[in-house]
Structures are given as structure tokens and as C-alpha cells.
Design an enzyme around this catalytic site. Structure first.
Site, PDB file in Angstrom:
ATOM      1  N   GLU A   1       0.791  -1.254   0.000  1.00  0.00           N
ATOM      2  CA  GLU A   1       0.000   0.000   0.000  1.00  0.00           C
ATOM      3  C   GLU A   1       0.815   1.293   0.000  1.00  0.00           C
ATOM      4  OE1 GLU A   1      -2.707  -0.347   3.343  1.00  0.00           O
ATOM      5  OE2 GLU A   1      -3.710  -2.082   2.498  1.00  0.00           O
TER       6      GLU A   1
ATOM      7  N   GLU B   1      -6.364 -10.737  -0.781  1.00  0.00           N
ATOM      8  CA  GLU B   1      -7.200 -10.439   0.392  1.00  0.00           C
ATOM      9  C   GLU B   1      -8.678 -10.349   0.011  1.00  0.00           C
ATOM     10  OE1 GLU B   1      -5.699  -7.072   2.682  1.00  0.00           O
ATOM     11  OE2 GLU B   1      -3.623  -7.547   2.209  1.00  0.00           O
TER      12      GLU B   1
HETATM   13  C1  HAH Z   1      -5.603  -4.443   4.232  1.00  0.00           C
HETATM   14  N1  HAH Z   1      -5.698  -3.045   4.055  1.00  0.00           N
HETATM   15  C2  HAH Z   1      -4.241  -4.836   4.803  1.00  0.00           C
HETATM   16  O1  HAH Z   1      -3.355  -5.208   3.763  1.00  0.00           O
HETATM   17  C3  HAH Z   1      -4.333  -6.001   5.769  1.00  0.00           C
HETATM   18  O2  HAH Z   1      -3.064  -6.205   6.340  1.00  0.00           O
HETATM   19  C4  HAH Z   1      -5.341  -5.722   6.862  1.00  0.00           C
HETATM   20  O3  HAH Z   1      -5.396  -6.816   7.769  1.00  0.00           O
HETATM   21  C5  HAH Z   1      -6.646  -5.457   6.259  1.00  0.00           C
HETATM   22  C6  HAH Z   1      -6.737  -4.907   5.040  1.00  0.00           C
HETATM   23  C7  HAH Z   1      -6.906  -2.597   3.428  1.00  0.00           C
HETATM   24  C8  HAH Z   1      -7.301  -1.198   3.728  1.00  0.00           C
HETATM   25  C9  HAH Z   1      -7.087  -0.605   4.972  1.00  0.00           C
HETATM   26  O4  HAH Z   1      -6.516  -1.315   5.954  1.00  0.00           O
HETATM   27  C10 HAH Z   1      -7.466   0.718   5.213  1.00  0.00           C
HETATM   28  C11 HAH Z   1      -8.053   1.448   4.214  1.00  0.00           C
HETATM   29  C12 HAH Z   1      -8.285   0.859   3.007  1.00  0.00           C
HETATM   30  C13 HAH Z   1      -7.905  -0.457   2.782  1.00  0.00           C
END
Ligand code: HAH
Length: 334
Positions: free
Chosen positions: A138, A245
Site C-alpha cells: 500500500e 485479500e
Molecule cells: C488491508 N488493508 C491490509 O493489507 C491487511 O493487512 C489488513 O489486515 C486489512 C486490510 C486494506 C485497507 C485498509 O486497511 C485501510 C483502508 C483501506 C484499505
């Protein structure tokens, strides 16, 4: 619906044997609550939180691998593959990482030393057990022309931390497949920024082997055309692709209802149709896609119960809260 006994439910991953692996994100709680379901239906797992920086490296001189080790042992004892998540991220890091002992900001050189030593320690520990790592998670912005998300990594290290992370991971385990991973990956503007980042890494000879499409999707978005275009664009780099995911939220982005305690019939029907269309599309691209990992195993536990609204129940998976296959399951295994 017809009542199926447990043994007449086919294994999810076997339905995709010719196409790609089927994974689930797990944690110590779901391994206990849903271990049997996970071992039956998924042939790959990812630790939901237990390998993140803050989980394994809480102070400079301490590594805490107990929970990560347990998850790796679970994968091994069930003959499952294991993905690693994640080495460099702007969230779930620790305060100490960006500071000197006196609290002042760490120097660039020190931060690179810490990056190397973290990656070296974690990746070497699981060499041979973890076949693929989400090395960088990200770093691309959702909006605007500036490609890189503001973060302490970027502030202190400069943009070079991205390439370095891949280089350190490759040195630590030359056989591991190394992924760049991100969400909103099918949005055309963000897609192009991700594509440009990875393309420039490849042009510099950085060891990137794949792109992880997080695929935190909903009943309504993204559209199938945007997903198809993203897959084609990323695949044009000659890299391996994984959905890392996947979940299909019942709620539109701007739907802030918190009153539902069960999914409505309409939601379940839309979800069946959506999952069927998604997996039809994914099968079309199975030459490029090696694995599809769900961010959970069944509807009783999902991170979406606390995101974007804390305590709002969601039902994004193929198995219901009692671990029974939903209509969506039957649509995708057919
Ligand atoms: C994901 N982010 C992460 O990769 C993962 O490690 C976590 O457990 C959950 C989701 C997605 C995301 C976020 O955390 C915040 C805003 C948008 C998307």
C-alpha cells in the site's frame, strides 16, 4: 435449500485445482474456531496480523515470533502453502522504528539498517516455509497525481525504501516470490500508478515477481470491466498475479447502516451472482493468476466487522457464521 452433510460438501480448493490455489487469512483465534473448515477447504494461508512489523518486532532488540510460528506450524501440519504478510507498510509498525533512543527522528542510514535487519531476520526465519512475501504493502495514493503515499518511510528514507525492501528480501531468500500488494487496485487511476511504480522497479532490475491485488470488493464495485482491465494491465508486465485479500462486502461504500443482524435475502442473492461472475472472470485469467486468498475463512469472523464501521456485522465470505457453505459457495464450485 437441500441439506448437505459435511462429507458431501466438496473441498473448495479442489474445485480450482486446474486454475489456482485457494487461500484464507487466519489468526490464532480462527485457527481454533474454524481450523477444521480451513484445513478442508483452503490449500494456502496468510497470517492476518501476526507477521506484521509491530507483531514480530515490538522493540529494536526483541522479536516475538510465537504466534507467527504457530500459524506456520498449522500450515505445515495440514500440508498447506504459506504466504508472508507483510514486510513494509505504513500501518502496524512501531514507534521505535522511526526514532532514536532519545525520541529524535532516526537518520536515513539507521532506518535502512533497521529495514535490512528486520527483513533479513523475518524472511530467513521462514525460508522454505513461506513461498511468497508481500514485501511492500500500500505505498500508492488513492487520489491525486502524487504516486507515493505520505509516510514516515517516505519522509525519512525517501522513495528508495521500496526497491531496497525487495532487494533485502531477495538476498534473504532468493527462492521466495516477492509481491507488491495494494487495494483499490482495479480503480483505473490507482491501477496506472501501481503499474508505473512496478514497471519502474523492473526497469531498475529490482527483484519484483508479482502483484498482489488485495480485492477488498463489494456487491457493487469495482465493475467487472475495471477488474478485467487491471488484471490485463498488471499481467502485461510479465509478472505473476495473486488475489491476496479477497472479500465481497454486502455494503456499498457509502452505506452506513448498522442495524442488520442477518444478511437480507436480497444481499445473499446479489452476492451469489457477484461471486459467480468474479470467479468466472478469474478462471479466464488463470494463466496469470496463481492464487486467490480470501481475507478470512467464514462469516463469523471478518475484519469487516470492524471496518469501516466498528461493530457493524458483515458477511463477505463463502461460508456462513456456522461454517456452512452459502449459496455463493455452490455457485463458484459448480
Ligand atoms: C488491508 N488493508 C491490509 O493489507 C491487511 O493487512 C489488513 O489486515 C486489512 C486490510 C486494506 C485497507 C485498509 O486497511 C485501510 C483502508 C483501506 C484499505
Amino acid at each position: 435449500m437441500e441439506n448437505k452433510t459435511n462429507s458431501s460438501v466438496p473441498k473448495l480448493y479442489e474445485a480450482f485445482k486446474q486454475s489456482f490455489d485457494i487461500g484464507a487469512a487466519v489468526n490464532p483465534h480462527t485457527i481454533i474456531q474454524a481450523g477444521e473448515l480451513i484445513a478442508k477447504h483452503y490449500n494456502s494461508i496468510t497470517a492476518e496480523n501476526e507477521m506484521k512489523f509491530a507483531s514480530v518486532h515490538p522493540t529494536e532488540d526483541t522479536y516475538t515470533f510465537e504466534q507467527a510460528d504457530q500459524i506456520v506450524a498449522f500450515a505445515k501440519s495440514n500440508g498447506m502453502k504459506m504466504r508472508g504478510h507483510t514486510l513494509v507498510w505504513h500501518n502496524q509498525t512501531t514507534e521505535w522504528l522511526f526514532q532514536e533512543a532519545d525520541g529524535s527522528p532516526v537518520s536515513r542510514e539507521r532506518l535502512y539498517e533497521r529495514l535490512k535487519s528486520h527483513i533479513d531476520t523475518v524472511v530467513k526465519r521462514y525460508k522454505g516455509d513461506i513461498y511468497a512475501w508481500d514485501v511492500v504493502n500500500e505505498v500508492i495514493t488513492d487520489e491525486g497525481a502524487d504516486p507515493l503515499r505520505p509516510s514516515k518511510w517516505l519522509d525519512i528514507a525517501g522513495p528508495g525504501f521500496i526497491a531496497k525492501a525487495f532487494e533485502f528480501a531477495h538476498e534473504a531468500d532468493p527462492k521466495a516470490q516477492l509481491f507488491y500488494n495494494d487495494y483499490n487496485e482495479s480503480n483505473p487511476m490507482k491501477r496506472d500508478k501501481i503499474y508505473n511504480l512496478v514497471k519502474s522497479l523492473l526497469e531498475q532490475g529490482v527483484p519484483v515477481h508479482g502483484i498482489g491485488l488485495q480485492a477488498h470488493w463489494s456487491l457493487y464495485s469495482p465493475g467487472l470491466d475495471d477488474i478485467r482491465a487491471a488484471i490485463e494491465k498488471y499481467a502485461s508486465l510479465g509478472l505473476r498475479l495473486q488475489l491476496t485479500e479477497l472479500d465481497v462486502s454486502m455494503f456499498r461504500h457509502d452505506d452506513l447502516r448498522t442495524d442488520l443482524v442477518h444478511p437480507t435475502e436480497e444481499m445473499l442473492e446479489l452476492q451469489e451472482k457477484r461471486y459467480e461472475q468474479l470467479f468466472n472472470l478469474l478462471r479466464e485469467y488463470d494463466k496469470h493468476i496463481d492464487a486467490v486468498t480470501f481475507w478470512g475463512a467464514a462469516d463469523d469472523y471478518t475484519w469487516l466487522n470492524d471496518f469501516p464501521i466498528r461493530g457493524r456485522k458483515n458477511w463477505p465470505m463463502l461460508f456462513n457464521e456456522s461454517h456452512e457453505p452459502k449459496g455463493s459457495f455452490w455457485r463458484v464450485v459448480k
